[in-house]
Design an enzyme around this catalytic site. Structure first.
Site: not given
Length: 539
Positions: A326, A439
């Site tokens: 992208e 995390w």
């Protein structure tokens, strides 16, 4: 100021005019072929006129199914040269995905390498828009094929016009190229590149603090020309008059090493798996790699140990980079700032192992759960990008609304940013391990594992856990010399000083191979499927 459009064909015209003697060296199935830019220019014009005679019109798509070689390079300029759209097709996609993207893009003509004919023939009956097949071959006659109608590339060129005039009456914002992402779920997503975006991205590649590509380089893109236009290197190298070396079909680390030595390559680009293979080859052979002034590495995080080996043992500067289909793709690149050169070897290596800083011309935001993250190198957030060579949507795809919002591309990559503005990719949003509300970065664990002298490759995946929600499991491939000699305990002892106890993997599994995507990234979805017995809830 004059409003002069930025168009892809003008890049080749510059090479024809100012660098007619410079060369494109192409490795083919029949050996090396060398052409000057004057010859490449003439052949490209012949191809452009031939495609026009085949009925290709402005705005229509022409697909390429080919390796890195001079004919593929000619298509890079011939197709936009008639106002059509170059659609480079990833030959490593599954056949159903190849037929999907050919139909979705509505390709009118396919340019196909002879050895890749079986791939196209396997989906022939599913192709609904293709009106002609052009075979790129070294042979004088066409191979037997079920494709119809079929044309011989070189015969078309013989009939083409060597003085064909490239189009000029198109807007620079019109499409010049397109690629499809290598989907891990669902169908691939199409990304369209404008003439303006390709030209500006090429200009960025020439910046001294970016790749620094210039006329006096010998450029060898190992990254496939069907993967985000070989990171834009063929476009930029042609524009700058750079000597180009195309590694051709079915190359090996040995072939790459030999090409570096024989052609005095100065700059090359590829994913970490390519450079891991080359590193192993250099350790086994005796090659002269003194010509190399930098290697560009992207696609996934490069292990610190590999960077260190290239730079200390082989004196090859290693430049970490980041981008996506992208983003054309280059948006972040790791270069030391002048005052950072005075840091210790370990501190410099730590910086170089991160993805780096934004290339001029691109903007970013990093958004966490509470908004913009602190630039402290600790707080994690999703990377958002915008700029003149960043896509604004997917091609005819409803998934646009998930990735493009408020003028920004939501990359899906979780990063930290330090006080110097240096970005470190922590993980993909879907690959982070959430353990007890905290995390864990699979990338950090993978890089640490791959720094172990016995480990060739490593991938870390999350597994469900009854108490902690998820826990990490490490999958490693050992180097041949260490197989059956290294234990889990030794690897745990190697990891323990580097991480908090709760970060350590719950298990370390030894595998023969780790499944990869078509562009060499670890395919964690397939890895999870392969290891289903480890994905049951653990007490």
């Amino acid at each position: 100021m004059m409003n002069v459009p930025l168009l892809v064909p003008t890049m080749l015209e510059r090479a024809e005019k100012f660098f007619p003697k410079k060369q494109v060296i192409s490795r083919t199935a029949e050996g090396k072929k060398t052409h000057t830019y004057k010859e490449i220019g003439e052949r490209t014009r012949r191809l452009a006129s031939a495609l026009e005679k085949l009925g290709v019109k402005k705005g229509e798509r022409v697909g390429t199914i080919a390796w890195n070689h001079h004919r593929h390079l000619e298509s890079y300029f011939a197709i936009p040269g008639i106002g059509a759209v170059l659609h480079t097709i990833n030959i490593r996609l599954a056949p159903n995905h190849i037929s999907y993207i050919v139909n979705h893009a509505e390709d009118q003509v396919l340019l196909i390498d002879e050895d890749l004919l079986p791939l196209v023939e396997s989906v022939k009956d599913e192709l609904s828009t293709v009106k002609a097949f052009v075979i790129m071959t070294e042979k004088d006659s066409l191979p037997e094929t079920r494709l119809q109608p079929v044309y011989h590339y070189e015969e078309l060129l013989k009939e083409g016009n060597p003085s064909f005039e490239f189009v000029t009456d198109i807007d620079e914002n019109e499409p010049a190229g397109m690629c499809y992402t290598s989907a891990t779920t669902g169908n691939p997503k199409g990304v369209v590149y404008s003439h303006r975006g390709i030209v500006l991205h090429s200009m960025a590649l020439g910046l001294a603090d970016c790749s620094g590509l210039s006329e006096n380089d010998v450029s060898m893109p190992v990254v496939p020309m069907f993967h985000v236009n070989a990171w834009g290197m063929p476009f930029a190298a042609t524009w700058f008059g750079t000597t180009q070396v195309m590694p051709g079909p079915y190359f090996t680390p040995k072939i790459i090493a030999e090409l570096i030595q024989s052609e005095k390559v100065t700059i090359s680009a590829g994913v970490p798996t390519i450079w891991l293979g080359l590193l192993n080859e250099l350790e086994q052979g005796n090659y002269d790699t003194s010509s190399i002034t930098r290697i560009l590495c992207g696609g996934s995080a490069a292990p610190k140990g590999m960077i260190k080996a290239f730079e200390t043992k082989y004196k090859i500067p290693f430049v970490h980079a980041y981008g996506m289909t992208e983003t054309s793709p280059l948006v972040v690149l790791s270069r030391l700032k002048s005052y950072q050169e005075n840091l210790s070897d370990e501190e410099r290596l730590d910086i170089r192992s991160k993805q780096g800083s934004l290339v001029p011309g691109v903007e970013m935001k990093v958004i966490g759960k509470d908004g913009d993250v602190a630039w402290d190198g600790q707080e994690m957030g999703e990377l958002l990008l915008r700029g003149p060579w960043i896509a604004s949507e997917y091609y005819k795809d409803e998934r646009t609304t998930d990735a493009f919002r408020d003028g920004w591309l939501y990359t899906g990559d979780v990063v930290t940013v330090d006080e110097e503005g240096i970005i470190k990719i922590v993980d993909r949003t879907k690959d982070l391990v959430k353990s007890g509300g905290e995390w864990i970065s699979s990338v950090d664990l993978e890089n640490a594992l791959m720094a172990h002298e016995a480990i060739f490759e490593a991938a870390v995946i999350a597994v469900p856990h009854e108490q902690w929600q998820e826990r990490p499991i490490a999958c490693v491939v050992l180097k041949d010399a260490y197989k059956e000699k290294v234990t889990k305990e030794e690897i745990y002892d190697f990891l323990k000083p580097q991480f908090a106890k709760w970060w350590l993997p719950d298990d370390i599994l030894f595998l023969d191979t780790i499944p990869k995507t078509s562009v060499g990234k670890f395919l964690k979805r397939a890895l999870r499927d392969q290891l289903k017995e480890h994905l049951t809830t653990q007490a």
